[in-house]
Design a protein around this motif. Sequence first.
Motif, short mmCIF file in Angstrom:
data_model
loop_
_atom_site.label_atom_id
_atom_site.label_comp_id
_atom_site.label_asym_id
_atom_site.label_seq_id
_atom_site.Cartn_x
_atom_site.Cartn_y
_atom_site.Cartn_z
N VAL A 193 0.83 -1.21 0.00
CA VAL A 193 0.00 0.00 0.00
C VAL A 193 0.86 1.25 0.00
CG1 VAL A 193 -1.69 1.28 1.36
CG2 VAL A 193 -1.97 -1.16 1.03
N ALA A 194 1.96 1.26 0.77
CA ALA A 194 2.82 2.44 0.83
C ALA A 194 3.46 2.73 -0.53
CB ALA A 194 3.89 2.24 1.89
N PHE A 195 3.94 1.71 -1.20
CA PHE A 195 4.55 1.94 -2.51
C PHE A 195 3.50 2.29 -3.56
CE2 PHE A 195 8.31 0.02 -0.67
CZ PHE A 195 9.32 0.78 -1.25
N ASP A 196 2.28 1.78 -3.39
CA ASP A 196 1.22 2.13 -4.32
C ASP A 196 0.89 3.62 -4.20
OD1 ASP A 196 -0.91 1.59 -6.21
OD2 ASP A 196 -2.28 1.87 -4.52
N VAL A 197 0.82 4.13 -2.98
CA VAL A 197 0.55 5.55 -2.76
C VAL A 197 1.73 6.39 -3.22
CG1 VAL A 197 0.17 7.28 -0.96
CG2 VAL A 197 -1.10 5.15 -0.92
N TRP A 198 2.94 5.94 -2.95
CA TRP A 198 4.13 6.72 -3.30
C TRP A 198 4.30 6.83 -4.82
CZ3 TRP A 198 9.33 5.13 -4.87
CH2 TRP A 198 10.25 6.17 -4.81
N LEU A 199 3.98 5.76 -5.53
CA LEU A 199 4.14 5.77 -6.99
C LEU A 199 2.94 6.39 -7.70
CD1 LEU A 199 5.68 2.22 -7.54
CD2 LEU A 199 6.83 4.42 -7.70
N ARG A 200 1.87 6.66 -6.98
CA ARG A 200 0.64 7.24 -7.53
C ARG A 200 0.14 6.44 -8.73
NH1 ARG A 200 3.54 12.40 -6.51
NH2 ARG A 200 2.65 13.19 -4.58
N ASP A 201 0.02 5.15 -8.49
CA ASP A 201 -0.43 4.24 -9.53
C ASP A 201 -1.91 4.47 -9.79
OD1 ASP A 201 -0.58 2.18 -11.35
OD2 ASP A 201 -0.58 0.59 -9.83
N THR A 202 -2.28 4.64 -11.08
CA THR A 202 -3.69 4.90 -11.40
C THR A 202 -4.53 3.63 -11.31
OG1 THR A 202 -3.20 4.62 -13.75
CG2 THR A 202 -3.15 6.87 -12.87
N LEU A 203 -3.90 2.48 -11.48
CA LEU A 203 -4.64 1.21 -11.39
C LEU A 203 -4.73 0.69 -9.96
CD1 LEU A 203 -3.20 -0.65 -14.50
CD2 LEU A 203 -5.40 0.50 -14.28
N HIS A 204 -3.97 1.26 -9.06
CA HIS A 204 -3.92 0.83 -7.66
C HIS A 204 -3.59 -0.66 -7.55
CE1 HIS A 204 -5.24 4.72 -6.37
NE2 HIS A 204 -6.29 4.66 -7.17
N SER A 205 -2.53 -1.04 -8.22
CA SER A 205 -2.11 -2.45 -8.24
C SER A 205 -1.68 -2.93 -6.87
CB SER A 205 -0.95 -2.63 -9.22
OG SER A 205 -1.30 -2.18 -10.50
N GLY A 206 -1.01 -2.09 -6.11
CA GLY A 206 -0.56 -2.48 -4.77
C GLY A 206 -1.73 -2.78 -3.85
N GLN A 207 -2.78 -1.97 -3.96
CA GLN A 207 -3.95 -2.20 -3.12
C GLN A 207 -4.71 -3.45 -3.55
OE1 GLN A 207 -6.26 1.39 -2.80
NE2 GLN A 207 -4.44 2.63 -2.44
N ALA A 208 -4.73 -3.72 -4.85
CA ALA A 208 -5.38 -4.94 -5.34
C ALA A 208 -4.61 -6.18 -4.87
CB ALA A 208 -5.48 -4.91 -6.86
N LEU A 209 -3.28 -6.12 -4.94
CA LEU A 209 -2.48 -7.24 -4.46
C LEU A 209 -2.63 -7.42 -2.95
CD1 LEU A 209 0.82 -6.90 -6.52
CD2 LEU A 209 -0.85 -8.73 -6.62
N THR A 210 -2.83 -6.31 -2.23
CA THR A 210 -3.05 -6.40 -0.79
C THR A 210 -4.33 -7.16 -0.49
OG1 THR A 210 -1.83 -4.37 -0.41
CG2 THR A 210 -3.37 -5.04 1.30
N LEU A 211 -5.37 -6.92 -1.26
CA LEU A 211 -6.63 -7.66 -1.06
C LEU A 211 -6.45 -9.15 -1.30
CD1 LEU A 211 -9.25 -5.22 -2.61
CD2 LEU A 211 -8.84 -5.72 -0.21
N PHE A 212 -5.69 -9.50 -2.34
CA PHE A 212 -5.41 -10.91 -2.59
C PHE A 212 -4.59 -11.52 -1.45
CE2 PHE A 212 -6.12 -9.85 -7.17
CZ PHE A 212 -7.18 -10.71 -7.35
N THR A 213 -3.62 -10.77 -0.95
CA THR A 213 -2.80 -11.26 0.16
C THR A 213 -3.63 -11.47 1.42
OG1 THR A 213 -0.96 -10.02 -0.76
CG2 THR A 213 -0.70 -10.82 1.47
N ILE A 214 -4.56 -10.57 1.68
CA ILE A 214 -5.44 -10.73 2.85
C ILE A 214 -6.31 -11.97 2.70
CG2 ILE A 214 -7.40 -9.70 4.06
CD1 ILE A 214 -6.09 -6.97 3.54
N ALA A 215 -6.83 -12.21 1.50
CA ALA A 215 -7.66 -13.40 1.28
C ALA A 215 -6.84 -14.68 1.44
CB ALA A 215 -8.28 -13.34 -0.11
N ILE A 216 -5.63 -14.68 0.92
CA ILE A 216 -4.77 -15.86 1.05
C ILE A 216 -4.37 -16.08 2.50
CG2 ILE A 216 -2.46 -16.74 0.49
CD1 ILE A 216 -2.87 -15.53 -2.31
#
Length: 139
Positions: A46-69
């Motif tokens: 999440v921190a790198f997703d916010v720092w890179l200002r990703d428009t797709l929010h890939s870091g946050q999406a991967l975080t959701l997958f990690t929480i589910a796993i």
Amino acid sequence: MHLAYPAVLAALLFCTGLYGVLARRNAILVLMSVELMLNAVNLNLVAFDVWLRDTLHSGQALTLFTIAIAAAEIGIGLAIVLAVYRNRGSSAIDRLRDTAETDAGTGTAAGADGHPATAGNVTAEDTTAGHTKNAEATA
């Protein structure tokens, strides 16, 4: 906010979880330490997703997958720990290393025919007596 703050916090969380995995003897505490390590990874994503200002929010999406796993891993891990605790009466990791059932009379694992299981050409009884002799192969 600087990237260093969440990165340092994530590093501390990960090191604490790693210490818990390596030093703990209780299986429940080891699972909790693994969760701490996964949460450190989520914080970094999440921190790198916010720092890179990703428009797709890939870091946050991967975080959701990690929480589910992580939730599935804890569910299966707790089920295994409970099953082991019911069978053995303890969830200590040191006691779980020897999972083979042994024959009470000989102290060695028994084969399908009731004789001690062989490892290669030498039986466990032969090695404890100090000599090695070839075991007959049974078909």
